[in-house]
Design an enzyme around this catalytic site. Structure first.
Site, PDB file in Angstrom:
ATOM      1  N   PRO A  18     -47.786 -53.526 -67.387  1.00 52.57           N
ATOM      2  CA  PRO A  18     -46.329 -53.074 -67.894  1.00 52.57           C
ATOM      3  C   PRO A  18     -45.919 -53.137 -69.164  1.00 52.57           C
ATOM      4  O   PRO A  18     -45.119 -52.245 -69.755  1.00 52.57           O
ATOM      5  CB  PRO A  18     -45.144 -53.792 -66.997  1.00 52.57           C
ATOM      6  CG  PRO A  18     -45.836 -55.237 -66.491  1.00 52.57           C
ATOM      7  CD  PRO A  18     -47.290 -54.820 -66.578  1.00 52.57           C
ATOM      8  N   ASP A  41     -52.799 -44.275 -72.893  1.00 48.47           N
ATOM      9  CA  ASP A  41     -51.328 -43.431 -73.121  1.00 48.47           C
ATOM     10  C   ASP A  41     -50.423 -44.285 -73.561  1.00 48.47           C
ATOM     11  O   ASP A  41     -50.567 -45.483 -73.851  1.00 48.47           O
ATOM     12  CB  ASP A  41     -51.107 -42.655 -71.967  1.00 48.47           C
ATOM     13  CG  ASP A  41     -50.863 -43.505 -70.585  1.00 48.47           C
ATOM     14  OD1 ASP A  41     -50.414 -44.866 -70.723  1.00 48.47           O
ATOM     15  OD2 ASP A  41     -50.960 -43.118 -69.432  1.00 48.47           O
ATOM     16  N   LYS A  59     -48.546 -39.736 -72.743  1.00 49.21           N
ATOM     17  CA  LYS A  59     -47.588 -38.930 -73.179  1.00 49.21           C
ATOM     18  C   LYS A  59     -46.219 -39.563 -73.127  1.00 49.21           C
ATOM     19  O   LYS A  59     -45.883 -40.004 -72.080  1.00 49.21           O
ATOM     20  CB  LYS A  59     -47.796 -37.624 -72.537  1.00 49.21           C
ATOM     21  CG  LYS A  59     -48.259 -38.022 -70.860  1.00 49.21           C
ATOM     22  CD  LYS A  59     -48.532 -36.665 -70.101  1.00 49.21           C
ATOM     23  CE  LYS A  59     -49.904 -36.223 -69.817  1.00 49.21           C
ATOM     24  NZ  LYS A  59     -50.601 -36.967 -68.815  1.00 49.21           N
ATOM     25  N   GLY A  90     -50.534 -47.217 -68.134  1.00 45.25           N
ATOM     26  CA  GLY A  90     -49.488 -48.169 -67.691  1.00 45.25           C
ATOM     27  C   GLY A  90     -49.319 -48.434 -66.555  1.00 45.25           C
ATOM     28  O   GLY A  90     -49.594 -47.780 -65.577  1.00 45.25           O
ATOM     29  N   GLY A  91     -48.950 -49.872 -66.352  1.00 48.84           N
ATOM     30  CA  GLY A  91     -48.622 -50.161 -65.128  1.00 48.84           C
ATOM     31  C   GLY A  91     -49.953 -50.170 -64.205  1.00 48.84           C
ATOM     32  O   GLY A  91     -51.063 -50.665 -64.288  1.00 48.84           O
ATOM     33  N   ASP A  92     -49.751 -49.449 -62.828  1.00 46.83           N
ATOM     34  CA  ASP A  92     -50.988 -49.130 -61.915  1.00 46.83           C
ATOM     35  C   ASP A  92     -51.469 -47.815 -62.046  1.00 46.83           C
ATOM     36  O   ASP A  92     -50.410 -46.844 -62.081  1.00 46.83           O
ATOM     37  CB  ASP A  92     -50.596 -49.761 -60.483  1.00 46.83           C
ATOM     38  CG  ASP A  92     -51.732 -49.509 -59.656  1.00 46.83           C
ATOM     39  OD1 ASP A  92     -52.514 -50.370 -59.504  1.00 46.83           O
ATOM     40  OD2 ASP A  92     -51.904 -48.333 -59.195  1.00 46.83           O
ATOM     41  N   THR A 120     -47.732 -53.076 -61.771  1.00 49.23           N
ATOM     42  CA  THR A 120     -46.729 -51.917 -61.845  1.00 49.23           C
ATOM     43  C   THR A 120     -45.425 -52.320 -62.586  1.00 49.23           C
ATOM     44  O   THR A 120     -44.971 -53.246 -62.256  1.00 49.23           O
ATOM     45  CB  THR A 120     -46.687 -51.186 -60.525  1.00 49.23           C
ATOM     46  OG1 THR A 120     -45.895 -49.847 -60.866  1.00 49.23           O
ATOM     47  CG2 THR A 120     -45.894 -52.021 -59.498  1.00 49.23           C
ATOM     48  N   ALA A 121     -44.747 -51.549 -63.025  1.00 44.48           N
ATOM     49  CA  ALA A 121     -43.627 -51.602 -64.027  1.00 44.48           C
ATOM     50  C   ALA A 121     -42.576 -52.338 -63.029  1.00 44.48           C
ATOM     51  O   ALA A 121     -42.103 -53.613 -63.485  1.00 44.48           O
ATOM     52  CB  ALA A 121     -42.929 -50.430 -64.359  1.00 44.48           C
ATOM     53  N   MET A 168     -38.866 -43.431 -63.999  1.00 44.56           N
ATOM     54  CA  MET A 168     -38.536 -42.095 -64.836  1.00 44.56           C
ATOM     55  C   MET A 168     -36.886 -41.744 -64.361  1.00 44.56           C
ATOM     56  O   MET A 168     -36.715 -40.514 -64.343  1.00 44.56           O
ATOM     57  CB  MET A 168     -39.560 -41.000 -64.310  1.00 44.56           C
ATOM     58  CG  MET A 168     -40.875 -41.363 -64.793  1.00 44.56           C
ATOM     59  SD  MET A 168     -42.024 -40.319 -64.331  1.00 44.56           S
ATOM     60  CE  MET A 168     -42.583 -41.228 -62.842  1.00 44.56           C
TER      61      MET A 168
HETATM   62  N1  SAH Z   1     -48.103 -45.961 -63.503  1.00 44.27           N
HETATM   63  C1  SAH Z   1     -46.966 -46.687 -64.273  1.00 44.27           C
HETATM   64  C2  SAH Z   1     -45.651 -45.817 -64.122  1.00 44.27           C
HETATM   65  C3  SAH Z   1     -45.866 -44.456 -64.991  1.00 44.27           C
HETATM   66  S1  SAH Z   1     -44.739 -43.465 -64.756  1.00 44.27           S
HETATM   67  C4  SAH Z   1     -46.513 -48.129 -63.393  1.00 44.27           C
HETATM   68  O1  SAH Z   1     -47.058 -48.511 -62.387  1.00 44.27           O
HETATM   69  O2  SAH Z   1     -45.826 -48.766 -63.907  1.00 44.27           O
HETATM   70  C5  SAH Z   1     -43.322 -43.895 -66.165  1.00 44.27           C
HETATM   71  C6  SAH Z   1     -42.380 -44.800 -65.771  1.00 44.27           C
HETATM   72  O3  SAH Z   1     -42.894 -46.015 -65.597  1.00 44.27           O
HETATM   73  C7  SAH Z   1     -41.418 -45.094 -66.977  1.00 44.27           C
HETATM   74  O4  SAH Z   1     -40.466 -43.599 -67.204  1.00 44.27           O
HETATM   75  C8  SAH Z   1     -40.522 -46.018 -66.495  1.00 44.27           C
HETATM   76  O5  SAH Z   1     -39.636 -45.921 -65.353  1.00 44.27           O
HETATM   77  C9  SAH Z   1     -41.623 -46.934 -65.805  1.00 44.27           C
HETATM   78  N2  SAH Z   1     -42.280 -48.093 -66.844  1.00 44.27           N
HETATM   79  C10 SAH Z   1     -43.392 -48.088 -67.352  1.00 44.27           C
HETATM   80  N3  SAH Z   1     -43.421 -49.181 -67.869  1.00 44.27           N
HETATM   81  C11 SAH Z   1     -42.235 -49.774 -67.995  1.00 44.27           C
HETATM   82  C12 SAH Z   1     -41.619 -50.813 -68.847  1.00 44.27           C
HETATM   83  N4  SAH Z   1     -42.330 -51.591 -69.355  1.00 44.27           N
HETATM   84  N5  SAH Z   1     -40.440 -51.164 -68.449  1.00 44.27           N
HETATM   85  C13 SAH Z   1     -39.705 -50.271 -67.914  1.00 44.27           C
HETATM   86  N6  SAH Z   1     -40.202 -49.130 -67.024  1.00 44.27           N
HETATM   87  C14 SAH Z   1     -41.375 -48.917 -67.411  1.00 44.27           C
END
Ligand code: SAH
Length: 502
Positions: A18, A41, A59, A90-92, A120-121, A168
């Site tokens: 995250p 990204d 993006k 980002g995240g997963d 994931t976030a 989001m």
């Molecule tokens: N694949 C990612 C999500 C991507 S969609 C995952 O698993 O986390 C993008 C959304 O992820 C953002 O709009 C937000 O809602 C969330 N997000 C990603 N990183 C974040 C963070 N550090 N803090 C809060 N929300 C985050």
């Protein structure tokens, strides 16, 4: 004998976690280290090894750096050319990351691929805000949903979950909250919006579901943020370990010390959760004229005492000693240092024994420490910067010593200081500025407008620096005691972590 096939390329779809760069998996890290090409990204916070080529592929909402079809085409082309490609997300990768589509395309193209999960976030948010997403007494269901296009979601199904996590969901928050309340969720349900979770600038706004959108708008919170709704959010009050363990979490602290001296302060501030920002206000170099210094060095053995009042004094003195090839046996009988950092530095440099380090680490403390020594007729060499206070030489002269004060280094304003300062202050206003000497105060005021310091807390390394600050009309919010990097970090922590009221 089997022949070696050319190495086939492949793609790793890797979750970066995250935001905190340490939250990538070991397997993900290994993939990064093996990569020829990394496509990353906006939200992928991991550190990218220099061994690979890096391409930013977007993006943010507004900036689609590379269309999805082009990203896929690039991965396939490079893998077919035999490269190891990491697609870092980002995240997963398989949660709202379009990793599914990318894997489908790779499968269809017959390109080898592996998927490496990431934190994931919402899981980063759960940990770093102290909000478990499930809890035996509160809820055993949690739903992950995107707020991107609220009209496409069946909110009555979502509203039934104990904990609701909306990715989001910041820009559509008012709409999403309305829909959940219309589907039966109480307006008083605890909720929070979390931006840049797990990073030093993590920001949390908590409010009941019915009020959260207004609070977010008031605070001007921007994406990326995730919304968490449900009774579990109330656990944060007890479990917010981050703000307890990292009392300066999210605070930007400007360090004005010369860049090569800022390491210990930077590390201490990081440990307290702060985001240190280097803005060196002094650069240290040789004096314009070294004649006086050179003469003193060539007669070094004639002194009874050598006194250092700063790490820089030691550093530039020993440089000159080496440059002139002064015989180490010519050292004066005794050596004194103003405080533990100077002393530590002096011993690192192999400067013989230190005979005197005062209990109080400032000029007065040093002058006082000499009370135990006969100074009548003693010859003293005081090695220091161009500008220094006169407390030590005056006190020692009053006691009959003959004191030579020599300039061993000179503080100058770094050439790029105005540009750097403009950049630091343009980004976001810092929460703190740490001044580590009088020169850092004076020099900063020559490159920025004093009004820019409104609302910023100011910390000082000790009374002499504080005096200079007050003389220039600045308020001292925290003063280090002891007058060391540790003392400075501790003083900032004890004053508190909130931005001064603007
Ligand atoms: N694949 C990612 C999500 C991507 S969609 C995952 O698993 O986390 C993008 C959304 O992820 C953002 O709009 C937000 O809602 C969330 N997000 C990603 N990183 C974040 C963070 N550090 N803090 C809060 N929300 C985050």
């Amino acid at each position: 004998m089997p022949t070696l096939e050319p190495r086939p390329g492949r793609v790793f779809l890797v979750g970066a976690g995250p935001g905190d760069p340490d939250l990538i998996t070991l397997k993900g890290r290994r993939a990064l280290l093996s990569a020829d090409l990394i496509l990353f990204d906006h939200l992928a916070g991991a550190e990218l090894p220099a061994t690979a080529e890096h391409i930013y592929v977007g993006k943010k909402r507004a900036d689609h750096s590379m269309p999805q079809s082009a990203i896929i085409a690039l991965m396939i082309a490079r893998a077919r050319a035999g490269q190891t490609v990491v697609r870092l997300k980002g995240g997963d990768p398989f949660l709202f990351g379009r990793g599914g589509e990318e894997a489908e395309a790779l499968a269809a193209a017959g390109v080898r691929f592996e998927v490496i999960p990431g934190v994931t976030a919402p899981l980063g948010i759960a940990a770093y805000t102290g909000v478990p997403l499930t809890h035996r007494d509160l809820t055993s269901t949690v739903t992950f949903v995107t707020g991107h296009e609220p009209a496409r979601i069946d909110w009555s199904a979502v509203a039934a979950a104990g904990t609701i996590v909306v990715y989001m969901g910041l820009t559509t928050l008012a709409d999403v909250a309305q829909r959940l309340m219309a589907a039966g969720r109480d307006a008083s349900t605890p909720a929070m919006a979390v931006r840049w979770a797990t990073r030093p600038d993590q920001q949390v706004i908590a409010a009941p579901l019915g009020e959260l959108a207004a609070r977010v708008a008031e605070a001007g919170m921007k994406p990326p943020a995730t919304i968490v709704i449900g009774a579990v959010v109330s656990l944060r009050e007890q479990l917010h370990w981050l703000t307890r363990e990292r009392p300066l979490a999210g605070q930007r602290v400007v360090i004005t010390r010369a860049a090569d001296q800022a390491d210990s302060l930077t590390a201490l501030l990081r440990e307290a959760g702060a985001e240190p920002v280097l803005l060196p206000m002094i650069s240290i170099g040789e004096p314009d004229d070294t004649t006086a210094l050179d003469e003193a060095l060539l007669r070094l053995s004639r002194y009874d005492w050598l006194i250092f009042t700063s790490v820089n004094g030691v550093k530039w003195f020993t440089r000159r000693v080496t440059a002139l090839g002064v015989d180490i046996r010519r050292w004066p009988a005794r050596v004194a240092a103003i405080g533990p950092e100077t002393a530590r530095y002096a011993s690192f440099n192999g400067l013989v024994r230190l005979d005197l380090v005062p209990e109080r680490f400032d000029a007065e403390g040093l002058a006082e420490a000499f009370e135990n020594f006969e100074m009548q007729g003693r010859r003293v060499l005081l090695a220091r910067g161009a500008e220094g206070r006169d407390v030590v030489p005056e006190t020692l002269r009053a006691r009959g010593a003959q004191v030579d004060v020599v300039e061993v280094y000179r503080n100058r304003i770094p050439e790029d200081a105005p540009a750097q300062a403009a950049q630091v202050f343009a980004a976001h206003k810092p929460h703190w500025i740490a001044f580590t000497s009088s020169s850092t105060v004076k020099n900063l005021l020559t490159v920025i407008d004093r009004a820019q310091l409104d609302g910023v807390r100011l910390a000082s390394i000790g009374p002499a620096t504080s005096e200079t600050m007050r003389k220039h009309g600045l308020t001292v919010d925290a003063e280090a005691d002891p007058h060391t990097a540790e003392g400075l970090a501790a003083a900032m922590v004890s004053v508190g972590s909130r931005r001064k009221a603007d």
